[in-house]
Motif scaffolding. Structure first.
Motif, mmCIF file in Angstrom:
data_model
loop_
_atom_site.group_PDB
_atom_site.id
_atom_site.type_symbol
_atom_site.label_atom_id
_atom_site.label_comp_id
_atom_site.label_asym_id
_atom_site.label_seq_id
_atom_site.Cartn_x
_atom_site.Cartn_y
_atom_site.Cartn_z
ATOM 1 N N LEU A 96 20.052 44.627 42.118
ATOM 2 C CA LEU A 96 20.275 43.342 42.754
ATOM 3 C C LEU A 96 20.227 43.475 44.275
ATOM 4 O O LEU A 96 20.972 44.261 44.856
ATOM 5 C CB LEU A 96 21.643 42.785 42.337
ATOM 6 N N GLY A 97 19.350 42.693 44.892
ATOM 7 C CA GLY A 97 19.397 42.573 46.340
ATOM 8 C C GLY A 97 20.338 41.429 46.683
ATOM 9 O O GLY A 97 20.080 40.277 46.321
ATOM 10 N N SER A 98 21.457 41.726 47.302
ATOM 11 C CA SER A 98 22.472 40.697 47.524
ATOM 12 C C SER A 98 22.719 40.486 49.015
ATOM 13 O O SER A 98 22.403 41.333 49.846
ATOM 14 C CB SER A 98 23.789 41.082 46.835
ATOM 15 N N TRP A 99 23.283 39.330 49.329
ATOM 16 C CA TRP A 99 23.728 39.049 50.682
ATOM 17 C C TRP A 99 25.189 39.476 50.765
ATOM 18 O O TRP A 99 26.083 38.775 50.268
ATOM 19 C CB TRP A 99 23.565 37.562 50.989
ATOM 20 N N ASP A 100 25.426 40.619 51.355
ATOM 21 C CA ASP A 100 26.749 41.237 51.271
ATOM 22 C C ASP A 100 27.870 40.398 51.864
ATOM 23 O O ASP A 100 29.023 40.518 51.450
ATOM 24 C CB ASP A 100 26.728 42.619 51.939
ATOM 25 N N ASN A 101 27.562 39.557 52.854
ATOM 26 C CA ASN A 101 28.613 38.779 53.507
ATOM 27 C C ASN A 101 28.889 37.445 52.819
ATOM 28 O O ASN A 101 29.870 36.777 53.143
ATOM 29 C CB ASN A 101 28.268 38.541 54.983
ATOM 30 N N LEU A 102 28.042 37.056 51.880
ATOM 31 C CA LEU A 102 28.285 35.830 51.126
ATOM 32 C C LEU A 102 29.214 36.119 49.958
ATOM 33 O O LEU A 102 29.149 37.189 49.343
ATOM 34 C CB LEU A 102 26.981 35.249 50.594
ATOM 35 N N VAL A 133 30.301 35.518 32.947
ATOM 36 C CA VAL A 133 30.040 36.962 33.109
ATOM 37 C C VAL A 133 31.300 37.707 33.568
ATOM 38 O O VAL A 133 31.222 38.848 34.004
ATOM 39 C CB VAL A 133 28.876 37.214 34.087
ATOM 40 N N HIS A 134 32.445 37.041 33.467
ATOM 41 C CA HIS A 134 33.745 37.663 33.760
ATOM 42 C C HIS A 134 33.859 38.145 35.212
ATOM 43 O O HIS A 134 34.339 39.240 35.481
ATOM 44 C CB HIS A 134 34.012 38.825 32.792
ATOM 45 N N LEU A 135 33.422 37.277 36.134
ATOM 46 C CA LEU A 135 33.557 37.577 37.563
ATOM 47 C C LEU A 135 34.301 36.468 38.300
ATOM 48 O O LEU A 135 34.242 36.398 39.530
ATOM 49 C CB LEU A 135 32.170 37.758 38.205
ATOM 50 N N GLU A 136 35.016 35.611 37.566
ATOM 51 C CA GLU A 136 35.653 34.482 38.221
ATOM 52 C C GLU A 136 36.645 34.904 39.297
ATOM 53 O O GLU A 136 36.816 34.209 40.316
ATOM 54 C CB GLU A 136 36.353 33.570 37.198
ATOM 55 N N GLU A 137 37.291 36.078 39.144
ATOM 56 C CA GLU A 137 38.254 36.521 40.157
ATOM 57 C C GLU A 137 37.579 36.922 41.463
ATOM 58 O O GLU A 137 38.237 37.062 42.508
ATOM 59 C CB GLU A 137 39.072 37.698 39.626
ATOM 60 N N PHE A 138 36.230 37.090 41.420
ATOM 61 C CA PHE A 138 35.495 37.474 42.629
ATOM 62 C C PHE A 138 34.759 36.286 43.257
ATOM 63 O O PHE A 138 33.967 36.482 44.172
ATOM 64 C CB PHE A 138 34.485 38.578 42.300
ATOM 65 N N ALA A 139 35.022 35.088 42.783
ATOM 66 C CA ALA A 139 34.280 33.918 43.253
ATOM 67 C C ALA A 139 34.331 33.777 44.769
ATOM 68 O O ALA A 139 33.321 33.459 45.409
ATOM 69 C CB ALA A 139 34.820 32.657 42.590
ATOM 70 N N LEU A 146 31.687 44.354 45.369
ATOM 71 C CA LEU A 146 31.405 44.538 43.948
ATOM 72 C C LEU A 146 30.935 45.957 43.654
ATOM 73 O O LEU A 146 30.219 46.571 44.444
ATOM 74 C CB LEU A 146 30.331 43.550 43.486
ATOM 75 N N SER A 147 31.323 46.447 42.487
ATOM 76 C CA SER A 147 30.811 47.725 42.009
ATOM 77 C C SER A 147 29.384 47.534 41.508
ATOM 78 O O SER A 147 28.886 46.406 41.400
ATOM 79 C CB SER A 147 31.677 48.247 40.865
ATOM 80 N N ARG A 148 28.733 48.638 41.172
ATOM 81 C CA ARG A 148 27.361 48.564 40.652
ATOM 82 C C ARG A 148 27.319 47.694 39.395
ATOM 83 O O ARG A 148 26.461 46.821 39.252
ATOM 84 C CB ARG A 148 26.872 49.986 40.345
ATOM 85 N N GLY A 149 28.245 47.909 38.483
ATOM 86 C CA GLY A 149 28.261 47.121 37.254
ATOM 87 C C GLY A 149 28.544 45.654 37.512
ATOM 88 O O GLY A 149 27.965 44.771 36.863
ATOM 89 N N GLN A 150 29.443 45.362 38.445
ATOM 90 C CA GLN A 150 29.748 43.963 38.773
ATOM 91 C C GLN A 150 28.551 43.275 39.415
ATOM 92 O O GLN A 150 28.289 42.094 39.169
ATOM 93 C CB GLN A 150 30.968 43.906 39.690
ATOM 94 N N LYS A 151 27.801 44.014 40.232
ATOM 95 C CA LYS A 151 26.579 43.435 40.812
ATOM 96 C C LYS A 151 25.555 43.122 39.718
ATOM 97 O O LYS A 151 24.811 42.138 39.815
ATOM 98 C CB LYS A 151 25.991 44.379 41.856
ATOM 99 N N ASP A 177 30.278 49.516 32.327
ATOM 100 C CA ASP A 177 31.192 50.319 31.520
ATOM 101 C C ASP A 177 31.050 49.886 30.059
ATOM 102 O O ASP A 177 30.406 48.883 29.749
ATOM 103 C CB ASP A 177 32.634 50.145 32.007
ATOM 104 N N PRO A 178 31.638 50.649 29.111
ATOM 105 C CA PRO A 178 31.448 50.339 27.681
ATOM 106 C C PRO A 178 31.828 48.907 27.305
ATOM 107 O O PRO A 178 31.106 48.254 26.539
ATOM 108 C CB PRO A 178 32.344 51.361 26.984
ATOM 109 N N ARG A 179 32.961 48.402 27.822
ATOM 110 C CA ARG A 179 33.347 47.033 27.477
ATOM 111 C C ARG A 179 32.312 46.028 27.987
ATOM 112 O O ARG A 179 31.936 45.087 27.280
ATOM 113 C CB ARG A 179 34.724 46.703 28.067
ATOM 114 N N SER A 180 31.837 46.237 29.218
ATOM 115 C CA SER A 180 30.860 45.316 29.789
ATOM 116 C C SER A 180 29.540 45.361 29.025
ATOM 117 O O SER A 180 28.855 44.345 28.890
ATOM 118 C CB SER A 180 30.625 45.645 31.266
ATOM 119 N N ARG A 181 29.189 46.528 28.495
ATOM 120 C CA ARG A 181 27.956 46.626 27.710
ATOM 121 C C ARG A 181 28.079 45.846 26.408
ATOM 122 O O ARG A 181 27.121 45.189 25.977
ATOM 123 C CB ARG A 181 27.629 48.100 27.423
ATOM 124 N N ILE A 182 29.241 45.907 25.781
ATOM 125 C CA ILE A 182 29.460 45.133 24.557
ATOM 126 C C ILE A 182 29.399 43.643 24.872
ATOM 127 O O ILE A 182 28.785 42.853 24.144
ATOM 128 C CB ILE A 182 30.814 45.509 23.921
#
Length: 313
Positions: A96-102, A133-139, A146-151, A177-182
């Motif tokens: 993922l190419g992301s805008w790090d400050n957004l 995608v279980h990222l609501e706490e990072f909104a 974000l970690s690699r998996g979160q990205k 991680d295993p849970r995220s893969r499931i």
């Protein structure tokens, strides 16, 4: 009153590629690749590094032009109607190419606006997808935390922002991680059940077995077609049987002229289909064989991949 039952509509091909090729100078990255992905299904694209998977996916997404062959995505040709194709595709690249400050929500809102979705609607969609995608706490947190998996999960949400009918997912499980893969596996199945066509490239073959409806293997830029399909079908017939009394298991099977491949704890046999497998297990138990393990040898996709020995990288 007579009730007329309408026949089910045949599956609709959302992606069709015929004889596609792409070269970079003297390097033939993709050579005569052919595939079909039906709407409402998940198809795996499998092959070693450097075999042309990403190049093929870039052509399907309209980001590279093929030198030869034809491509149709959602009924449109990316060479003549690139805008329609881009509007129908959700593209999740390997990184993922992301805008790090957004913030994560700002990222999704901006993507939605790029697809001409009003800002308020884009924001609402972003909130819903972050929850999915279980990222609501990072909104409200910047993407740089974000970690690699979160990205990876943010990338999937980004691909879904415009509600595409086709999803191209390039190594989506990287860094998870295993849970995220499931959770990814379950989400991909949900997306297909909603009618989307999903083409997924991944090296996590054991997990793909439970996720996909079909698989396309690539080697040296070519799709293997019927050859690989036959190998997958053969791999699915291999069952491992272990019993507390190994000798009794072997003698019972051989006494009924069943070909067996002996293992340290039991045998490997060939059984075609779930019905025959259930009958074979019931028959063994009726003969007094105390079976403690009975099931497929392993991932059919993994076995097929390992049998593709013409290319090792």
């Amino acid at each position: 009153m007579t009730t007329t039952i309408e026949p089910e509509a045949p599956p609709r091909a959302a992606i069709v590629a015929q004889g596609v090729a792409r070269s970079f100078g003297d390097v033939r990255a993709v050579d005569n690749a052919t595939l079909t992905v039906q709407a409402g299904s998940v198809t795996a694209l499998i092959g070693p590094n450097g075999c042309g998977k990403t190049t093929l996916m870039l052509m399907l997404a309209g980001l590279l032009r093929p030198n030869e062959g034809t491509i149709s995505v959602g009924g449109n040709d990316p060479r003549t109607d690139a805008a329609a194709v881009r509007g129908s595709i959700g593209w999740m690249p390997d990184q993922l190419g992301s805008w790090d400050n957004l913030t994560c929500l700002q990222t999704l809102t901006l993507i939605g606006q790029a697809y001409r979705i009003p800002k308020a609607e884009s924001r609402a969609r972003g909130d819903a997808l972050l929850a999915r995608v279980h990222l609501e706490e990072f909104a409200q947190r910047p993407a740089r935390v974000l970690s690699r998996g979160q990205k990876q999960r943010l990338s999937l949400a980004r691909a879904l922002m415009h509600d595409p009918e086709v999803l191209l997912l390039d190594e989506p499980a990287n860094g998870l991680d295993p849970r995220s893969r499931i959770e990814l596996r379950d989400l991909v199945r949900e997306l297909a059940a909603e009618g989307r066509a999903v083409l997924i490239s991944s090296h996590v073959l054991a997990e793909l077995d439970e996720m996909v409806d079909d698989a396309i293997f690539m080697s040296k830029g070519r799709t293997l077609g019927d050859e690989a399909s036959a190998m997958v079908a053969e791999a699915k017939t291999k069952y491992r049987i272990d019993a507390l009394d190994r000798d009794l298991l072997i003698s019972t099977l051989r006494g009924s002229s069943v070909p067996v491949e002996e293992t340290p704890t039991g045998v490997v046999v060939r059984i075609d289909g779930d019905t025959n497998a259930a009958e074979a297990l019931a028959w063994l138990v009726s003969k007094g064989v105390r079976v403690h393990r009975f099931g497929p040898v392993g991932s059919a996709l993994e076995q097929t991949y390992m049998a593709m020995n013409e290319e090792r990288r």
